[in-house]
Design an enzyme around this catalytic site. Sequence first.
Site, mmCIF file in Angstrom:
data_model
loop_
_atom_site.group_PDB
_atom_site.id
_atom_site.type_symbol
_atom_site.label_atom_id
_atom_site.label_comp_id
_atom_site.label_asym_id
_atom_site.label_seq_id
_atom_site.Cartn_x
_atom_site.Cartn_y
_atom_site.Cartn_z
ATOM 1 N N LYS A 1 0.847 -1.205 0.000
ATOM 2 C CA LYS A 1 0.000 0.000 0.000
ATOM 3 C C LYS A 1 0.879 1.251 0.000
ATOM 4 O O LYS A 1 1.961 1.228 0.583
ATOM 5 C CB LYS A 1 -0.832 0.045 1.295
ATOM 6 C CG LYS A 1 -1.973 -0.934 1.385
ATOM 7 C CD LYS A 1 -2.700 -0.741 2.722
ATOM 8 C CE LYS A 1 -3.764 -1.792 2.943
ATOM 9 N NZ LYS A 1 -4.903 -1.706 2.016
ATOM 10 N N ARG B 1 -9.846 -11.595 3.457
ATOM 11 C CA ARG B 1 -10.727 -12.696 3.040
ATOM 12 C C ARG B 1 -10.022 -14.043 3.128
ATOM 13 O O ARG B 1 -10.668 -15.075 3.314
ATOM 14 C CB ARG B 1 -11.267 -12.414 1.635
ATOM 15 C CG ARG B 1 -10.216 -12.336 0.572
ATOM 16 C CD ARG B 1 -10.733 -11.672 -0.694
ATOM 17 N NE ARG B 1 -10.841 -10.221 -0.550
ATOM 18 C CZ ARG B 1 -11.283 -9.407 -1.503
ATOM 19 N NH1 ARG B 1 -11.661 -9.889 -2.677
ATOM 20 N NH2 ARG B 1 -11.341 -8.110 -1.311
HETATM 21 N N1 BES Z 1 -7.578 -3.660 5.156
HETATM 22 C C1 BES Z 1 -7.914 -3.366 3.836
HETATM 23 C C2 BES Z 1 -9.255 -2.649 3.670
HETATM 24 C C3 BES Z 1 -9.418 -1.292 4.331
HETATM 25 C C4 BES Z 1 -9.375 -0.153 3.562
HETATM 26 C C5 BES Z 1 -9.696 -1.177 5.675
HETATM 27 C C6 BES Z 1 -9.573 1.089 4.149
HETATM 28 C C7 BES Z 1 -9.886 0.056 6.266
HETATM 29 C C8 BES Z 1 -9.834 1.193 5.492
HETATM 30 C C9 BES Z 1 -7.984 -4.645 2.993
HETATM 31 O O1 BES Z 1 -7.175 -5.673 3.399
HETATM 32 C C10 BES Z 1 -7.589 -4.282 1.606
HETATM 33 O O2 BES Z 1 -6.476 -3.880 1.435
HETATM 34 N N2 BES Z 1 -8.492 -4.432 0.657
HETATM 35 C C11 BES Z 1 -8.220 -4.131 -0.698
HETATM 36 C C12 BES Z 1 -8.850 -5.205 -1.537
HETATM 37 C C13 BES Z 1 -8.438 -5.151 -2.966
HETATM 38 C C14 BES Z 1 -6.973 -5.481 -3.125
HETATM 39 C C15 BES Z 1 -9.294 -6.118 -3.746
HETATM 40 C C16 BES Z 1 -8.831 -2.767 -0.999
HETATM 41 O O3 BES Z 1 -9.870 -2.445 -0.463
HETATM 42 O O4 BES Z 1 -8.228 -2.018 -1.754
HETATM 43 ZN ZN ZN Z 2 -5.214 -5.539 2.570
#
Ligand code: BES
Ligand code: ZN
Length: 498
Positions: free
Chosen positions: A270, A345
């Site tokens: 990220k 997930r």
């Molecule tokens: N922990 C994040 C989601 C999240 C985003 C939590 C903002 C709290 C605030 C999750 O693990 C994630 O990174 N999800 C990705 C999924 C994607 C790669 C399909 C996302 O939401 O970008």
């Molecule tokens: Zn994530």
Amino acid sequence: MKVSVSTISLSELDVDLLVVPVNLKDAESGLTLLVEHFGSIIERIRPDFSGKPGSTTVIYPDQGSARRVVLVGLGEPEKIDPELLRRAAAEGAAIVDSMSVETVAIAVPETMLDSETASQALVEGFVLGAYSFTRYKTDSQSETGVQRLVVQTVNEDKQVRRGAERGRIVAEAVCTARDLVNLSPDEKTPTMLSKAIEKSGRKFGYETSVWDKALIAAEGMNGLLAVNRGSKDPPTFTVLEWKPENARNMRPIILVGKGVVFDTGGLSLKPTKDAMDSMKCDMAGAAAVVGAMEAIARLALPVFVVGLIPATDNRPGETAYVPGDVVRMHSGKTVEVLNTDAEGRMILADALSYARTFHPELVVDVATLTGACVVALGEFVAGVMTNEMNGSAERLEAITDAGRRSGELVHPLPMYDEYSELLKSDVADLKNVGGRSAGAITAAKFLEHFVDYPWIHLDIAGPAFLSKAHSYHPVGGTGFGVRLLVELLRDFVQKNRT
Ligand code: BES
Ligand code: ZN
Ligand code: ZN
């Protein structure tokens, strides 16, 4: 904070601050009752106080025993609901910040609500509004605060007492969840999180057991192990159990909490700003489950509940899982990992699959799962999704109503089969990402592959963590989910009366 109930009259309450919620009609018609208690100063400040929600006026009366009185507006009497009372109480708590106040009283206003609901809401709002996370502040000033809260009611009333007690227990459980989320990531390895849960279990009387990495591997939780591969800290899987003798259910209600103690995204790293910088919150689902268990145990709810918390961080260490890896999950299904940042997930799927061994009556998972859910519903509302099985409409209604009662709002998102197409993989049974569109839904469709029981999925990525304070929520962890789960379970108890 100690919470008690008193029928002493307003003018005789000997406290540093008295909070008096006042509705618009009473404000307009002259605050006559308050003039009786506190004298002419009330008449002088009358033009300054509108009685609208959010309006406050502080008074230093020379009549009566309270050192300070704050009037807080409730708006139109017919529109007063528990959330308005929480917010009004929190206005009182916010004023305390700038003052030297140790004892506070809050008056239960006359409303259309029953007095139990009203006093619970007032105590919740005050305790949550007074919360601050001071663990890392070296300034000793931040140690002081309100020691005692008196709930004032005109008539001796068992209901007010019950509501106040429940409000305190529930609010303290929310604060447990907030504290866990707000902890610095270096103090929050999976092992540390599990130890905190064991301690909570010992303190509040529910059972816990912690699986180590060897046991997790022996059980075949390869989704959890895959996410953990880039980390130096081993994963844990913590099982919490509250099983009172008078439980109304034979088959448990299971609460599953996402326990990603820090989410860097893994190799699909990220960016820092507005993404990784808040990812200590990625175990907020786990924190909500712990808070809910504490509250359920302390309220001695007659319901059999099991909590499951898979925990790991998600890091890009040397041996990290990579895009393209195929993982054989706990259920036996294979998953092609195409984005290591869709890790929640992976660990939830194993926990949901393990949950099948309990033959549960209902499973609710709580997870900061997708940024897409924040885009869809914003920062104050969680997404809720459920599977098409035994009474899905009733489940959605029960959780939405619990949301309204608790002030933790949820909104349903659709689960049409069309969305499953997006998860088809060329090499495995399914892939772990579905592309840009409908991200919150495809995440839920992924999880649906691992459940065969009535199931509710709560995506709390929006409301779990705030970057700006809002009403009774400070910046940081909100404890979202605790009050919602407690309300859902209280409703379950009500509906299953013997
Ligand atoms: N922990 C994040 C989601 C999240 C985003 C939590 C903002 C709290 C605030 C999750 O693990 C994630 O990174 N999800 C990705 C999924 C994607 C790669 C399909 C996302 O939401 O970008
Ligand atoms: Zn994530
Ligand atoms: Zn995550």
